[in-house]
Write a protein that holds these residues in place. Sequence first.
Motif, short mmCIF file in Angstrom:
data_model
loop_
_atom_site.label_atom_id
_atom_site.label_comp_id
_atom_site.label_asym_id
_atom_site.label_seq_id
_atom_site.Cartn_x
_atom_site.Cartn_y
_atom_site.Cartn_z
N ASN A 1 51.20 66.31 53.52
CA ASN A 1 49.80 65.91 53.37
C ASN A 1 49.30 65.27 54.66
O ASN A 1 50.01 64.48 55.27
N LYS A 2 48.08 65.62 55.04
CA LYS A 2 47.42 65.01 56.20
C LYS A 2 46.16 64.32 55.68
O LYS A 2 45.43 64.90 54.89
N TYR A 3 45.93 63.11 56.14
CA TYR A 3 44.78 62.33 55.70
C TYR A 3 43.91 62.03 56.91
O TYR A 3 44.38 61.46 57.89
N LEU A 4 42.63 62.42 56.82
CA LEU A 4 41.70 62.22 57.92
C LEU A 4 41.09 60.83 57.81
O LEU A 4 40.43 60.51 56.83
N THR A 5 41.33 60.00 58.80
CA THR A 5 40.78 58.64 58.85
C THR A 5 40.40 58.32 60.29
O THR A 5 40.69 59.09 61.21
N ASN A 6 39.77 57.19 60.51
CA ASN A 6 39.46 56.68 61.85
C ASN A 6 38.73 57.69 62.73
O ASN A 6 39.03 57.83 63.91
N GLY A 7 37.80 58.45 62.17
CA GLY A 7 37.01 59.38 62.97
C GLY A 7 37.67 60.72 63.22
O GLY A 7 37.15 61.52 63.99
N SER A 8 38.80 61.00 62.60
CA SER A 8 39.40 62.32 62.78
C SER A 8 38.59 63.35 61.98
O SER A 8 37.89 63.01 61.03
N ARG A 9 38.67 64.60 62.42
CA ARG A 9 37.90 65.64 61.75
C ARG A 9 38.69 66.95 61.76
O ARG A 9 39.57 67.16 62.59
N ALA A 10 38.35 67.80 60.81
CA ALA A 10 39.02 69.10 60.67
C ALA A 10 38.01 70.21 60.91
O ALA A 10 36.86 70.11 60.50
N GLN A 11 38.47 71.25 61.57
CA GLN A 11 37.63 72.41 61.88
C GLN A 11 38.41 73.66 61.51
O GLN A 11 39.55 73.84 61.94
N GLN A 12 37.82 74.54 60.70
CA GLN A 12 38.48 75.80 60.38
C GLN A 12 38.48 76.68 61.62
O GLN A 12 37.48 76.75 62.34
N VAL A 13 39.61 77.35 61.86
CA VAL A 13 39.77 78.20 63.04
C VAL A 13 40.53 79.46 62.66
O VAL A 13 41.14 79.53 61.59
N ALA A 14 40.52 80.43 63.54
CA ALA A 14 41.34 81.63 63.39
C ALA A 14 42.43 81.59 64.45
O ALA A 14 42.17 81.27 65.61
N VAL A 15 43.65 81.89 64.04
CA VAL A 15 44.79 82.01 64.95
C VAL A 15 45.22 83.46 64.84
O VAL A 15 45.97 83.82 63.94
N GLY A 16 44.66 84.29 65.72
CA GLY A 16 44.83 85.73 65.56
C GLY A 16 44.20 86.11 64.23
O GLY A 16 43.07 85.70 63.93
N PRO A 17 44.91 86.85 63.38
CA PRO A 17 44.35 87.25 62.08
C PRO A 17 44.50 86.19 60.98
O PRO A 17 44.10 86.42 59.85
N TYR A 18 45.04 85.02 61.31
CA TYR A 18 45.35 84.02 60.30
C TYR A 18 44.34 82.88 60.29
O TYR A 18 43.88 82.45 61.34
N ASP A 19 43.99 82.40 59.09
CA ASP A 19 43.11 81.25 58.96
C ASP A 19 43.90 79.98 59.19
O ASP A 19 45.06 79.87 58.78
#
Length: 185
Positions: free
Chosen positions: A107-125
Motif C-alpha cells: 500500500n502507498k499513501y499519498l500525504t504531504n503534497g504527494s500526487r499520483a498521475q496515470q501514465v503509460a509504460v509502453g502498452p501497460y497502464d
Amino acid sequence: ARAAITDFLEIGAVRVHEGPPLGGRATAGPLLLGELTTLDAARARMPAVVPAARGLGSPDEVWFDGTAGGVTSLVYRAGSGLPAAKHTDGIGLLIQEFTGDGSGFLNKYLTNGSRAQQVAVGPYDGVFITGGDHFLAYDAATGEGVTADGRLVGNALIFQREGLTIRIEGDHPLARMVAIGAALR
C-alpha cells in the motif's frame, strides 16, 4: 493523462490511497528487502526482469523475499547520472517486482503534497507518484488489513506487466522512470 485519486487506485499488487494510513507510522528507516541473492537464483523462483536502459548494467545487489508469492528487488547504488534517492541510504534506483496480483499486499499513501498521475509504460497502464513524501506499507501477513510501520518514499513508478507488478523508485523525472520501465527485459 493526469488523474486525481479520490479513494484508491489499484495497479497489480499495489494499492495507492489518498491520505494517511490507519495505524502504522512512516519512518526513514532501513530498507527491508529480504535475503541477498543472485539474479539467477531470484529468476529460479520468479520471472525477474532487469532494465536494458542506457547507463544501467547489472544491478549492484539482488534481494529476494518469499512473502506473498515472491518479491525480487534490484538495487543500483548512487553514482554518476544516478543520484541517491530520498530515504534509501545511497541507492540511486530500486526496482521491485512482485508476482501475481497480490491484492492488498503493498500500500502507498499519498500525504504531504504527494500526487499520483496515470501514465503509460509502453502498452501497460501505470501510475507515477511524486512530490512530497509518500508512505509505503505492507499489510500484515495474516491478511487482516493491519498496516505495519512503513517507510517514506520519493518518486515511484508502478505498473503491471505480464503477471509482474513492477515498482521503480528513484530521484528521476517521469520520462526517465518510464524509459527505465519500458526497457525491462
